[in-house]
Design an enzyme around this catalytic site. Sequence first.
Site, PDB file in Angstrom:
ATOM      1  N   LEU A   1       5.113   4.322   9.264  1.00 38.13           N
ATOM      2  CA  LEU A   1       5.564   3.598   7.802  1.00 38.13           C
ATOM      3  C   LEU A   1       5.514   2.235   7.843  1.00 38.13           C
ATOM      4  O   LEU A   1       6.031   1.726   8.971  1.00 38.13           O
ATOM      5  CB  LEU A   1       6.801   3.925   7.576  1.00 38.13           C
ATOM      6  CG  LEU A   1       7.101   5.531   7.449  1.00 38.13           C
ATOM      7  CD1 LEU A   1       8.547   6.264   6.745  1.00 38.13           C
ATOM      8  CD2 LEU A   1       6.064   6.304   6.346  1.00 38.13           C
ATOM      9  N   HIS A   2       5.225   1.386   6.959  1.00 38.76           N
ATOM     10  CA  HIS A   2       5.115   0.052   6.817  1.00 38.76           C
ATOM     11  C   HIS A   2       5.598  -0.296   5.266  1.00 38.76           C
ATOM     12  O   HIS A   2       6.264   0.477   4.367  1.00 38.76           O
ATOM     13  CB  HIS A   2       3.626  -0.516   6.807  1.00 38.76           C
ATOM     14  CG  HIS A   2       2.744   0.275   6.294  1.00 38.76           C
ATOM     15  ND1 HIS A   2       2.694   0.077   4.784  1.00 38.76           N
ATOM     16  CD2 HIS A   2       1.828   1.292   6.593  1.00 38.76           C
ATOM     17  CE1 HIS A   2       1.653   0.905   4.222  1.00 38.76           C
ATOM     18  NE2 HIS A   2       1.244   1.462   5.261  1.00 38.76           N
TER      19      HIS A   2
ATOM     20  N   HIS B   1       4.775   1.654   2.352  1.00 38.68           N
ATOM     21  CA  HIS B   1       5.489   3.090   1.904  1.00 38.68           C
ATOM     22  C   HIS B   1       6.743   2.511   1.538  1.00 38.68           C
ATOM     23  O   HIS B   1       7.587   3.284   0.734  1.00 38.68           O
ATOM     24  CB  HIS B   1       5.747   3.710   3.554  1.00 38.68           C
ATOM     25  CG  HIS B   1       4.368   4.274   3.980  1.00 38.68           C
ATOM     26  ND1 HIS B   1       3.833   3.849   5.274  1.00 38.68           N
ATOM     27  CD2 HIS B   1       3.653   5.101   3.567  1.00 38.68           C
ATOM     28  CE1 HIS B   1       2.825   4.352   5.453  1.00 38.68           C
ATOM     29  NE2 HIS B   1       2.817   5.137   4.467  1.00 38.68           N
TER      30      HIS B   1
ATOM     31  N   LYS C   1      -3.889   1.046  -2.954  1.00 36.45           N
ATOM     32  CA  LYS C   1      -4.914   0.820  -1.459  1.00 36.45           C
ATOM     33  C   LYS C   1      -5.748   2.020  -1.432  1.00 36.45           C
ATOM     34  O   LYS C   1      -6.934   1.787  -1.384  1.00 36.45           O
ATOM     35  CB  LYS C   1      -4.119   0.589  -0.374  1.00 36.45           C
ATOM     36  CG  LYS C   1      -5.379   0.360   0.792  1.00 36.45           C
ATOM     37  CD  LYS C   1      -4.739  -0.062   2.027  1.00 36.45           C
ATOM     38  CE  LYS C   1      -4.068   1.254   2.611  1.00 36.45           C
ATOM     39  NZ  LYS C   1      -5.092   2.355   3.126  1.00 36.45           N
ATOM     40  N   ASP C   2      -5.216   3.049  -1.730  1.00 39.63           N
ATOM     41  CA  ASP C   2      -6.106   4.408  -1.571  1.00 39.63           C
ATOM     42  C   ASP C   2      -6.195   4.831  -3.080  1.00 39.63           C
ATOM     43  O   ASP C   2      -5.900   5.972  -3.407  1.00 39.63           O
ATOM     44  CB  ASP C   2      -5.160   5.682  -0.717  1.00 39.63           C
ATOM     45  CG  ASP C   2      -5.105   5.068   0.557  1.00 39.63           C
ATOM     46  OD1 ASP C   2      -5.845   4.556   1.365  1.00 39.63           O
ATOM     47  OD2 ASP C   2      -3.632   4.965   1.099  1.00 39.63           O
TER      48      ASP C   2
ATOM     49  N   SER D   1      -1.559  -1.104   5.603  1.00 40.53           N
ATOM     50  CA  SER D   1      -2.036  -0.040   6.036  1.00 40.53           C
ATOM     51  C   SER D   1      -1.442   0.330   7.666  1.00 40.53           C
ATOM     52  O   SER D   1      -1.076  -0.486   8.232  1.00 40.53           O
ATOM     53  CB  SER D   1      -3.536  -0.055   6.336  1.00 40.53           C
ATOM     54  OG  SER D   1      -4.167   1.128   7.029  1.00 40.53           O
TER      55      SER D   1
END
Length: 261
Positions: free
Chosen positions: A31-32, A35, A147-148, A183
């Site tokens: 996680l970053h 998230h 991003k996705d 990411s």
Amino acid sequence: MHVSTTISEWLERRAALEGRLIGVVPTMGALHRGHAALVERCKRENEVVTVTLFVNPAQFNDPADLQRYPRTMDADLALLAGLGTDEVFAPSAGELYPNGYALRVVNDSFAKEMEGRCRPGFFEAVMTVVLKLLNLIRGGRAYFGEKDYQQWKVLHEMALELFLPTEIRLCPTIRAASGLAESSRNALLSPQGRAQAAVIYRALTQAVSATEARAELEAARLRVDYVEEHWGRRFAAAYLEGIRLIDNVPLENAKCSSAST
Ligand code: PAF
């Protein structure tokens, strides 16, 4: 925060939550800040925040990519507890795929483009695992990062087509000051690689066309899978230091808007 690792344990927790507004953030861990932003939004909009942690083997078409995918369970749980997460569901592959991977969800339209074309079977695997997770969590809303974007679009379409009760929400990309999109794979880059990877955002926003953006990435020695425009956005996927990175921006944030498909 309660952590369930089996389906039966989770279903017991779920029964006690009946009648409450449940939000879910599906993740593969590592996680970053991106998230964290999803969890924070989920917390603002729901009574119960559930996060799933599951590195889905089926969505890795390259075994080396699966093997080196960062796994940081202790740090992930500490972050989630700090964010006020209520429930974590972290099943094993055996729990989620008791009969293997014979049954899967297929989308024969835009899931075949870009990520679908470069990573055969990727969206089938993402749709299949997310459908399983959403059916188990039975939340009102699920949160995914911009991003996705193609993943969000594929999942949004799946939820509509299969009449799922969960709304698939899209949340803004979180970026480093350099523009690099957060990411889990960034952790695999060297410090120089991370600085160099900012060229992706620069190319997406500064180039006047997808062709020029591709040329900028190649000039920076990235191996480009694609730079394409669809749905009013410009998308790129490219390898740096052997790590595959993706990003996209709305065309109104790009220097020159060209026709999109
Ligand atoms: O975006 C991800 O982290 C994964 O593709 C997802 C949605 C959790 C499915 O494994």
